[in-house]
Design an enzyme around this catalytic site. Structure first.
Site, PDB file in Angstrom:
ATOM      1  N   ASP A  85      30.289  74.527 -29.567  1.00  0.00           N
ATOM      2  CA  ASP A  85      31.188  73.461 -29.120  1.00  0.00           C
ATOM      3  C   ASP A  85      30.674  73.002 -27.755  1.00  0.00           C
ATOM      4  O   ASP A  85      30.725  73.763 -26.776  1.00  0.00           O
ATOM      5  CB  ASP A  85      32.610  74.034 -29.014  1.00  0.00           C
ATOM      6  CG  ASP A  85      33.605  73.024 -28.470  1.00  0.00           C
ATOM      7  OD1 ASP A  85      33.174  71.930 -28.045  1.00  0.00           O
ATOM      8  OD2 ASP A  85      34.804  73.337 -28.468  1.00  0.00           O
ATOM      9  N   TYR A  94      34.391  54.475 -26.072  1.00  0.00           N
ATOM     10  CA  TYR A  94      33.043  54.927 -26.431  1.00  0.00           C
ATOM     11  C   TYR A  94      32.003  54.293 -25.493  1.00  0.00           C
ATOM     12  O   TYR A  94      31.141  54.982 -24.939  1.00  0.00           O
ATOM     13  CB  TYR A  94      32.767  54.532 -27.886  1.00  0.00           C
ATOM     14  CG  TYR A  94      31.381  54.832 -28.389  1.00  0.00           C
ATOM     15  CD1 TYR A  94      30.947  56.134 -28.558  1.00  0.00           C
ATOM     16  CD2 TYR A  94      30.510  53.796 -28.735  1.00  0.00           C
ATOM     17  CE1 TYR A  94      29.675  56.406 -29.049  1.00  0.00           C
ATOM     18  CE2 TYR A  94      29.253  54.050 -29.232  1.00  0.00           C
ATOM     19  CZ  TYR A  94      28.839  55.354 -29.387  1.00  0.00           C
ATOM     20  OH  TYR A  94      27.588  55.604 -29.869  1.00  0.00           O
TER      21      TYR A  94
HETATM   22  N1  SER Z   1      26.929  52.811 -34.295  1.00  0.00           N
HETATM   23  C1  SER Z   1      27.788  53.043 -33.161  1.00  0.00           C
HETATM   24  C2  SER Z   1      29.183  52.657 -33.461  1.00  0.00           C
HETATM   25  O1  SER Z   1      29.376  51.780 -34.251  1.00  0.00           O
HETATM   26  C3  SER Z   1      27.289  52.256 -31.987  1.00  0.00           C
HETATM   27  O2  SER Z   1      26.521  53.086 -31.185  1.00  0.00           O
HETATM   28  O3  SER Z   1      30.064  53.183 -32.883  1.00  0.00           O
END
Ligand code: SER
Length: 318
Positions: free
Chosen positions: A54, A143
């Site tokens: 992890d 993200y």
């Molecule tokens: N393929 C990834 C996503 O769609 C982008 O880095 O989150």
């Protein structure tokens, strides 16, 4: 000889990077790690060491690095964009916390690190066509925020501690051996499955949505080539733009239909449309070419033909 550790080894990238690394550097030298270990298929089983890890556990990361005498870490474990919006806190904890633990272990144990960034570092204010290497990065997804943070952190470890950390910004990755999970560009992979299984697919972005994409063989080659590049020749170290192809969802459907006449794609955009709209339509990878010679090999027609061939074979045998 010291070893290579791959985190997130059973995800979309790891599934194909592991065999490539084992082939190139020797099976027993490549340690595949994941938080949950999957049941391995007979051809994967025994091809090299597998360990449960992890990445949010800093002590466990360092312990694994020491126990397996690790020299190089490919740190792939991460939560992708769409899933990231469902759990922003976990995304920060895993993506930023995990990277920090890996970088610390690398600093202490003297390892070299590969870490993938993404086109998600860009946002709605970034130039959307042929996005340059060095440009405005104000992403609107958690993200993307973790990827910008990660690029800064990785560069900090290079300049402050002299740790050899390198990486690229991947576009959407198209692959035949494993499905991506929780990303926005997943439709480009799912469309192939829909086409082969039932000649239909309901796409979660509009037909005119254009995004940069890369096919897995190029994606793997980019990781290996940047890691084998001469460090002293690099001005940038992390987050190199790597471009391969850009196409709309509708153009991909039309290309697939050339091989599978009658394939019908419908478009029902959901919340992932907004994420796709915040990313560039194409990126400029001249800097990657100048610094380490990067060139993609697969364009849309070549990728589609190869993908259909491999996936059809896999679906018929599994
Ligand atoms: N393929 C990834 C996503 O769609 C982008 O880095 O989150």
């Amino acid at each position: 000889m010291r070893n290579i550790l791959v985190t997130g080894a059973f995800g979309q990238l790891g599934t194909e990077l592991i065999p490539a690394l084992r082939k190139r550097y020797g099976g027993q030298r490549v340690v595949a790690s994941g938080r949950h270990l999957p049941q391995l298929s007979p051809d994967q089983d025994g091809s090299g060491p597998v360990v449960s890890l992890d990445v949010t556990n800093s002590a466990a990361v360092l312990e694994t690095v020491r126990e397996y005498r690790v020299e190089v870490i490919y740190h792939l474990a991460a939560i992708l964009s769409a899933r990231g919006e469902a759990s922003p806190e976990d995304t920060w904890r895993i993506n930023v916390g995990g990277l920090r633990n890996v970088l610390e272990a690398a600093r202490i144990a003297g390892c070299k690190v590969f870490w993938p960034s993404s086109i998600a570092v860009f946002g709605p204010d970034t130039p959307a066509e042929r996005t340059p290497q060095d440009t405005l990065m104000r992403p609107t997804t958690m993200y993307g925020i973790t990827k910008v943070t990660g690029e800064l952190l990785a560069d900090y470890y290079v300049s402050r501690f002299g740790v050899d950390v390198r990486g690229v910004r991947y576009p959407g990755v198209i692959s035949s051996e494993s499905l991506p999970g929780g990303g926005t560009t997943d439709y480009a992979v799912e469309m192939f499955y829909g086409a082969l299984r039932s000649k239909q697919y309901s796409c979660f972005v509009r037909a005119n949505t254009v995004l940069p994409m890369i096919y897995m063989p190029d994606c793997i080659r980019a990781a290996i080539e940047i890691m084998e590049a001469d460090f002293s020749q690099l001005t940038h170290h992390n987050g190199f733009n790597v471009a391969a192809m850009s196409f709309s969802a509708g153009e991909l459907a039309a290309e697939i239909e050339k091989h599978l006449p009658g394939f019908a794609c419908e478009y029902e955009p959901d919340e992932r449309q907004a994420i796709a709209d915040s990313w560039p339509r194409s990126i400029d990878d001249q800097v990657a070419f100048d610094e380490w010679g990067w060139r993609a090999e697969y364009d849309l027609p070549k990728m589609t033909a190869d993908m259909l061939k491999r996936l059809a074979h896999r679906l018929s045998t599994h």
